[in-house]
Design a protein around this motif. Structure first.
Motif, mmCIF file in Angstrom:
data_model
loop_
_atom_site.group_PDB
_atom_site.id
_atom_site.type_symbol
_atom_site.label_atom_id
_atom_site.label_comp_id
_atom_site.label_asym_id
_atom_site.label_seq_id
_atom_site.Cartn_x
_atom_site.Cartn_y
_atom_site.Cartn_z
ATOM 1 N N THR A 52 35.196 29.202 63.978
ATOM 2 C CA THR A 52 36.284 28.998 64.938
ATOM 3 C C THR A 52 37.586 29.569 64.389
ATOM 4 O O THR A 52 37.733 29.760 63.182
ATOM 5 N N MET A 53 38.514 29.810 65.305
ATOM 6 C CA MET A 53 39.869 30.219 64.962
ATOM 7 C C MET A 53 40.829 29.253 65.637
ATOM 8 O O MET A 53 41.246 29.485 66.763
ATOM 9 N N PRO A 54 41.164 28.145 64.982
ATOM 10 C CA PRO A 54 42.080 27.200 65.598
ATOM 11 C C PRO A 54 43.446 27.837 65.853
ATOM 12 O O PRO A 54 43.882 28.708 65.100
ATOM 13 N N VAL A 59 49.904 32.228 62.326
ATOM 14 C CA VAL A 59 49.110 32.357 61.110
ATOM 15 C C VAL A 59 47.633 32.370 61.489
ATOM 16 O O VAL A 59 47.113 31.381 61.989
ATOM 17 N N PRO A 60 46.941 33.483 61.257
ATOM 18 C CA PRO A 60 45.518 33.498 61.558
ATOM 19 C C PRO A 60 44.745 32.628 60.570
ATOM 20 O O PRO A 60 45.030 32.632 59.368
ATOM 21 N N VAL A 76 37.638 27.373 54.937
ATOM 22 C CA VAL A 76 38.811 27.844 55.676
ATOM 23 C C VAL A 76 39.423 29.034 54.948
ATOM 24 O O VAL A 76 39.730 28.949 53.766
ATOM 25 N N TRP A 77 39.555 30.135 55.681
ATOM 26 C CA TRP A 77 40.227 31.312 55.148
ATOM 27 C C TRP A 77 41.525 31.485 55.899
ATOM 28 O O TRP A 77 41.537 31.744 57.099
ATOM 29 N N ILE A 78 42.636 31.356 55.185
ATOM 30 C CA ILE A 78 43.962 31.500 55.774
ATOM 31 C C ILE A 78 44.344 32.976 55.716
ATOM 32 O O ILE A 78 44.159 33.641 54.704
ATOM 33 N N GLY A 79 44.867 33.485 56.838
ATOM 34 C CA GLY A 79 45.263 34.883 56.921
ATOM 35 C C GLY A 79 44.145 35.797 57.391
ATOM 36 O O GLY A 79 44.296 37.008 57.366
ATOM 37 N N ARG A 80 43.029 35.223 57.813
ATOM 38 C CA ARG A 80 41.897 36.031 58.278
ATOM 39 C C ARG A 80 41.552 35.649 59.715
ATOM 40 O O ARG A 80 41.555 34.488 60.081
ATOM 41 N N ARG A 81 41.236 36.649 60.508
ATOM 42 C CA ARG A 81 40.764 36.405 61.877
ATOM 43 C C ARG A 81 39.260 36.593 61.981
ATOM 44 O O ARG A 81 38.608 36.043 62.838
#
Length: 118
Positions: A52-54, A59-60, A76-81
């Protein structure tokens, strides 16, 4: 296999059979002797159930729910779509510091390895 075990297997739901298969596949690859604890380094190996992409403000964030046959962990990867290969059904292992978010073990920006399904 005895007759009693055969009856028990017949009584299992499809989800229980799937969990048994995942548990068998992951236990051979990573030995998870200890449960995941808050603020400890943890290792997980399992099947990606969902990606998912909340919605976050500018901030992706990419969240993958990984199931090891007994429990789920959010990666969770912050900065990734999008991350190539991270999709439902993929088998992967990851390691990192565990944070309990709303009672769910979560690992942020973990190094990971995609594993072949056998």
């Amino acid at each position: 296999m005895g007759l009693l075990q055969s009856f028990k297997d017949l009584a299992k739901s499809a989800a229980e059979h799937e969990a048994d298969e995942i548990r068998a596949a992951t236990s051979a690859r990573v030995s998870m002797t200890e449960p995941l604890h808050d603020r400890a380094i943890g290792q997980v190996c399992g099947v990606v159930r969902s990606v998912t992409m909340p919605a976050r403000a500018n901030v992706p964030v990419l969240v993958a729910e990984v199931f090891d046959g007994s429990t789920s962990v959010n990666l969770v990867w912050i900065g990734r779509r999008r991350i190539p290969g991270i999709e439902p059904g993929a088998l992967l292992s990851a390691q990192g510091r565990v944070a309990m978010k709303r009672g769910i073990p979560t690992i942020f920006n973990p190094p990971y390895a995609l594993l072949p399904r056998s």
